[in-house]
Motif scaffolding. Sequence first.
Motif, PDB file in Angstrom:
ATOM      1  N   GLU A  26      25.927  16.660  15.961  1.00  0.00           N
ATOM      2  CA  GLU A  26      24.967  15.562  16.166  1.00  0.00           C
ATOM      3  C   GLU A  26      23.671  16.092  16.784  1.00  0.00           C
ATOM      4  O   GLU A  26      22.588  15.666  16.400  1.00  0.00           O
ATOM      5  CB  GLU A  26      25.598  14.477  17.043  1.00  0.00           C
ATOM      6  CG  GLU A  26      26.605  13.605  16.305  1.00  0.00           C
ATOM      7  CD  GLU A  26      25.947  12.760  15.204  1.00  0.00           C
ATOM      8  OE1 GLU A  26      24.784  12.395  15.345  1.00  0.00           O
ATOM      9  OE2 GLU A  26      26.619  12.482  14.200  1.00  0.00           O
ATOM     10  N   CYS A  27      23.785  17.022  17.734  1.00  0.00           N
ATOM     11  CA  CYS A  27      22.584  17.624  18.320  1.00  0.00           C
ATOM     12  C   CYS A  27      21.843  18.415  17.242  1.00  0.00           C
ATOM     13  O   CYS A  27      20.620  18.324  17.115  1.00  0.00           O
ATOM     14  CB  CYS A  27      22.957  18.552  19.482  1.00  0.00           C
ATOM     15  SG  CYS A  27      23.462  17.657  20.965  1.00  0.00           S
ATOM     16  N   GLY A  28      22.611  19.179  16.470  1.00  0.00           N
ATOM     17  CA  GLY A  28      22.011  20.015  15.427  1.00  0.00           C
ATOM     18  C   GLY A  28      21.207  19.194  14.430  1.00  0.00           C
ATOM     19  O   GLY A  28      20.119  19.590  14.005  1.00  0.00           O
ATOM     20  N   MET A  29      21.716  18.038  14.075  1.00  0.00           N
ATOM     21  CA  MET A  29      21.015  17.181  13.108  1.00  0.00           C
ATOM     22  C   MET A  29      19.666  16.715  13.657  1.00  0.00           C
ATOM     23  O   MET A  29      18.788  16.313  12.905  1.00  0.00           O
ATOM     24  CB  MET A  29      21.880  15.961  12.762  1.00  0.00           C
ATOM     25  CG  MET A  29      23.106  16.298  11.932  1.00  0.00           C
ATOM     26  SD  MET A  29      22.695  16.936  10.300  1.00  0.00           S
ATOM     27  CE  MET A  29      22.379  15.425   9.392  1.00  0.00           C
ATOM     28  N   LEU A  30      19.523  16.769  14.982  1.00  0.00           N
ATOM     29  CA  LEU A  30      18.238  16.369  15.587  1.00  0.00           C
ATOM     30  C   LEU A  30      17.419  17.599  15.980  1.00  0.00           C
ATOM     31  O   LEU A  30      16.448  17.506  16.735  1.00  0.00           O
ATOM     32  CB  LEU A  30      18.503  15.489  16.821  1.00  0.00           C
ATOM     33  CG  LEU A  30      19.173  14.146  16.505  1.00  0.00           C
ATOM     34  CD1 LEU A  30      19.618  13.449  17.786  1.00  0.00           C
ATOM     35  CD2 LEU A  30      18.218  13.254  15.723  1.00  0.00           C
ATOM     36  N   GLU A 326       8.045   9.391  18.914  1.00  0.00           N
ATOM     37  CA  GLU A 326       8.739   8.176  18.469  1.00  0.00           C
ATOM     38  C   GLU A 326       9.904   8.587  17.578  1.00  0.00           C
ATOM     39  O   GLU A 326       9.743   9.426  16.676  1.00  0.00           O
ATOM     40  CB  GLU A 326       7.775   7.285  17.682  1.00  0.00           C
ATOM     41  CG  GLU A 326       8.238   5.844  17.679  1.00  0.00           C
ATOM     42  CD  GLU A 326       7.275   4.958  16.907  1.00  0.00           C
ATOM     43  OE1 GLU A 326       7.777   4.024  16.259  1.00  0.00           O
ATOM     44  OE2 GLU A 326       6.064   5.223  16.934  1.00  0.00           O
ATOM     45  N   MET A 327      11.065   8.037  17.869  1.00  0.00           N
ATOM     46  CA  MET A 327      12.252   8.445  17.095  1.00  0.00           C
ATOM     47  C   MET A 327      12.445   7.577  15.886  1.00  0.00           C
ATOM     48  O   MET A 327      12.435   6.355  15.993  1.00  0.00           O
ATOM     49  CB  MET A 327      13.481   8.328  17.977  1.00  0.00           C
ATOM     50  CG  MET A 327      14.103   9.651  18.235  1.00  0.00           C
ATOM     51  SD  MET A 327      15.732   9.474  18.881  1.00  0.00           S
ATOM     52  CE  MET A 327      16.582  10.474  17.722  1.00  0.00           C
ATOM     53  N   HIS A 328      12.621   8.246  14.738  1.00  0.00           N
ATOM     54  CA  HIS A 328      12.935   7.485  13.534  1.00  0.00           C
ATOM     55  C   HIS A 328      14.371   7.774  13.169  1.00  0.00           C
ATOM     56  O   HIS A 328      14.742   8.921  12.983  1.00  0.00           O
ATOM     57  CB  HIS A 328      12.014   7.905  12.372  1.00  0.00           C
ATOM     58  CG  HIS A 328      10.589   7.601  12.653  1.00  0.00           C
ATOM     59  ND1 HIS A 328      10.083   6.327  12.651  1.00  0.00           N
ATOM     60  CD2 HIS A 328       9.558   8.421  12.967  1.00  0.00           C
ATOM     61  CE1 HIS A 328       8.805   6.365  12.965  1.00  0.00           C
ATOM     62  NE2 HIS A 328       8.457   7.619  13.164  1.00  0.00           N
ATOM     63  N   MET A 329      15.148   6.734  13.105  1.00  0.00           N
ATOM     64  CA  MET A 329      16.553   6.894  12.729  1.00  0.00           C
ATOM     65  C   MET A 329      16.607   7.308  11.259  1.00  0.00           C
ATOM     66  O   MET A 329      15.993   6.674  10.400  1.00  0.00           O
ATOM     67  CB  MET A 329      17.241   5.542  12.970  1.00  0.00           C
ATOM     68  CG  MET A 329      18.612   5.401  12.413  1.00  0.00           C
ATOM     69  SD  MET A 329      19.754   6.577  13.141  1.00  0.00           S
ATOM     70  CE  MET A 329      21.002   6.578  11.895  1.00  0.00           C
ATOM     71  N   GLU A 330      17.297   8.419  11.008  1.00  0.00           N
ATOM     72  CA  GLU A 330      17.386   8.891   9.626  1.00  0.00           C
ATOM     73  C   GLU A 330      18.840   9.180   9.281  1.00  0.00           C
ATOM     74  O   GLU A 330      19.548   9.833  10.059  1.00  0.00           O
ATOM     75  CB  GLU A 330      16.579  10.201   9.511  1.00  0.00           C
ATOM     76  CG  GLU A 330      15.723  10.267   8.273  1.00  0.00           C
ATOM     77  CD  GLU A 330      15.018  11.625   8.171  1.00  0.00           C
ATOM     78  OE1 GLU A 330      14.776  12.051   7.052  1.00  0.00           O
ATOM     79  OE2 GLU A 330      14.755  12.254   9.206  1.00  0.00           O
ATOM     80  N   TYR A 331      19.299   8.701   8.148  1.00  0.00           N
ATOM     81  CA  TYR A 331      20.681   8.968   7.731  1.00  0.00           C
ATOM     82  C   TYR A 331      20.840  10.431   7.324  1.00  0.00           C
ATOM     83  O   TYR A 331      19.890  11.049   6.815  1.00  0.00           O
ATOM     84  CB  TYR A 331      21.051   8.082   6.547  1.00  0.00           C
ATOM     85  CG  TYR A 331      21.153   6.613   6.888  1.00  0.00           C
ATOM     86  CD1 TYR A 331      22.014   6.166   7.882  1.00  0.00           C
ATOM     87  CD2 TYR A 331      20.393   5.678   6.192  1.00  0.00           C
ATOM     88  CE1 TYR A 331      22.113   4.825   8.185  1.00  0.00           C
ATOM     89  CE2 TYR A 331      20.491   4.330   6.489  1.00  0.00           C
ATOM     90  CZ  TYR A 331      21.348   3.906   7.491  1.00  0.00           C
ATOM     91  OH  TYR A 331      21.440   2.597   7.800  1.00  0.00           O
ATOM     92  N   SER A 332      22.080  10.935   7.466  1.00  0.00           N
ATOM     93  CA  SER A 332      22.326  12.323   7.051  1.00  0.00           C
ATOM     94  C   SER A 332      22.136  12.463   5.540  1.00  0.00           C
ATOM     95  O   SER A 332      21.758  13.526   5.044  1.00  0.00           O
ATOM     96  CB  SER A 332      23.735  12.756   7.455  1.00  0.00           C
ATOM     97  OG  SER A 332      24.710  12.045   6.723  1.00  0.00           O
ATOM     98  N   THR A 333      22.365  11.373   4.794  1.00  0.00           N
ATOM     99  CA  THR A 333      22.191  11.433   3.337  1.00  0.00           C
ATOM    100  C   THR A 333      20.732  11.723   2.971  1.00  0.00           C
ATOM    101  O   THR A 333      20.471  12.374   1.954  1.00  0.00           O
ATOM    102  CB  THR A 333      22.613  10.096   2.698  1.00  0.00           C
ATOM    103  OG1 THR A 333      22.168   9.044   3.533  1.00  0.00           O
ATOM    104  CG2 THR A 333      24.110  10.013   2.500  1.00  0.00           C
ATOM    105  N   SER A 334      19.790  11.224   3.767  1.00  0.00           N
ATOM    106  CA  SER A 334      18.381  11.520   3.464  1.00  0.00           C
ATOM    107  C   SER A 334      17.983  12.874   4.038  1.00  0.00           C
ATOM    108  O   SER A 334      17.214  13.610   3.445  1.00  0.00           O
ATOM    109  CB  SER A 334      17.429  10.469   4.038  1.00  0.00           C
ATOM    110  OG  SER A 334      18.099   9.395   4.593  1.00  0.00           O
ATOM    111  N   LYS A 335      18.511  13.184   5.198  1.00  0.00           N
ATOM    112  CA  LYS A 335      18.075  14.385   5.905  1.00  0.00           C
ATOM    113  C   LYS A 335      18.721  15.663   5.381  1.00  0.00           C
ATOM    114  O   LYS A 335      18.135  16.731   5.392  1.00  0.00           O
ATOM    115  CB  LYS A 335      18.459  14.199   7.383  1.00  0.00           C
ATOM    116  CG  LYS A 335      17.576  14.957   8.322  1.00  0.00           C
ATOM    117  CD  LYS A 335      18.089  14.906   9.733  1.00  0.00           C
ATOM    118  CE  LYS A 335      17.870  13.594  10.419  1.00  0.00           C
ATOM    119  NZ  LYS A 335      18.193  13.625  11.841  1.00  0.00           N
ATOM    120  N   GLY A 336      19.988  15.582   4.978  1.00  0.00           N
ATOM    121  CA  GLY A 336      20.743  16.788   4.621  1.00  0.00           C
ATOM    122  C   GLY A 336      21.111  17.540   5.891  1.00  0.00           C
ATOM    123  O   GLY A 336      20.790  17.108   6.990  1.00  0.00           O
ATOM    124  N   VAL A 337      21.795  18.683   5.715  1.00  0.00           N
ATOM    125  CA  VAL A 337      22.190  19.463   6.890  1.00  0.00           C
ATOM    126  C   VAL A 337      21.433  20.775   6.863  1.00  0.00           C
ATOM    127  O   VAL A 337      21.796  21.689   6.140  1.00  0.00           O
ATOM    128  CB  VAL A 337      23.712  19.732   6.901  1.00  0.00           C
ATOM    129  CG1 VAL A 337      24.093  20.595   8.102  1.00  0.00           C
ATOM    130  CG2 VAL A 337      24.467  18.423   6.941  1.00  0.00           C
TER     131      VAL A 337
END
Length: 339
Positions: A26-30, A326-337
């Motif tokens: 979860e940290c890594g995704m951010l 400003e934080m934008h909530m982004e799904y993992s499907t849009s962001k990828g890993v």
Amino acid sequence: MDNQEFEERDVVIIGAGPVGLFAIFECGMLGLKCHVVDALDHIGGQCVALYPEKPIYDIPAFPEIEAANLIQRLEKQSEPFSPIYHLGQQVIDIQGLDGGEFLVVTSKGTQIRCRCVIVAAGGGAFGPNKPPLDNIEDFEGKSIFYSCRSKEQFRGKNVVVAGGGDSAVDWALSLCDVVENLYIVHRRGKFRAAPESVRKLDKLCDDGVIEKIVPYQLKSLEGSDGILKSVIVSDIDGNDRLISADILLPFYGLSMDIGPIAQCGIEIDSNHVKVNKTTMETNIKGVFAIGDVATYEHKLKLILTGFAEAASAAHSVYRHINPDVEMHMEYSTSKGVAS
Ligand SMILES: Cc1cc2nc3c(=O)[nH]c(=O)nc-3n(C[C@H](O)[C@H](O)[C@H](O)COP(=O)(O)OP(=O)(O)OC[C@H]3O[C@@H](n4cnc5c(N)ncnc54)[C@H](O)[C@@H]3O)c2cc1C
């Protein structure tokens, strides 16, 4: 790696149980990089230390998954974010530094600077429950062991296994073909290990391969310079029996102790860390707690609860480190890993 100061990373996660491992992801995704410290010499927390082969039935999308397998998958999921593990060392201090940073210090002298700390310490650091025997420390690591790394170290020895649970019975079954004599001592007549294991134990006792000594308790040790000569056991009427032994393996389970973390100024409630459940932040700004160790009203101590808390804490960490972004909530499907 002892006594070194490491490159600063965003986060130190204390505890590599399932929840700590998912926090790396979860940290890594951010975009947050993590160090992970665990008192055990392996990752996985309770899942690996206590029930690696047990199936878990309440992990979403896995109708059934063995605990050790869940940990392997969590490790793989966090791999792209290259966590730095410091295993076999307990966090003994969390010091606040100027500028709102922290210095995390371990029992091996490792010091890590970081901007936030996530405490995912479960029930605390694990340690074996030790039988109350005089001078037991003199024999520890030489003739008395609380875990077995390899069967070979016991080849040809007279071994006493003590305990009535799965570890005691499983190790008795596993060691009986390499040792000279194997005794299993339990304070009750009935063993509480898995029924199939108990059946195998009974058969080996009937065949004279293992000697069951029940209902007896460990009473004292004989030997010198760490070399065990015999173990004395006694029954409830106080009748003693002397067993010639080179090795004693007490398997009385693991105890968990939140330990020194409780002395670092974090607010503790009955051996748990109090958090604000909307942010997972403790009373110390920049220090968060998740998983079994974290407490708030109506807390459910489940792995899936800990996973959600890990996501929540990672977002809180991000906001803490980047207060002006400003934080934008982004799904993992849009962001990828991406690491
Ligand atoms: C037999 C059994 C069956 C279970 N079955 C289920 C189930 O079916 N479903 C479910 O959801 N849950 C189940 N649980 C509970 C589940 O295992 C826990 O909720 C889960 O392990 C909590 O994860 P965690 O990462 O918070 O803590 P843990 O798994 O306890 O990991 C914490 C880690 O932190 C380390 N640590 C602690 N203090 C320090 C320190 N100061 N320095 C360094 N390291 C430290 C410890 O060594 C440990 O490795 C079961 C538990 C048991 C015992």
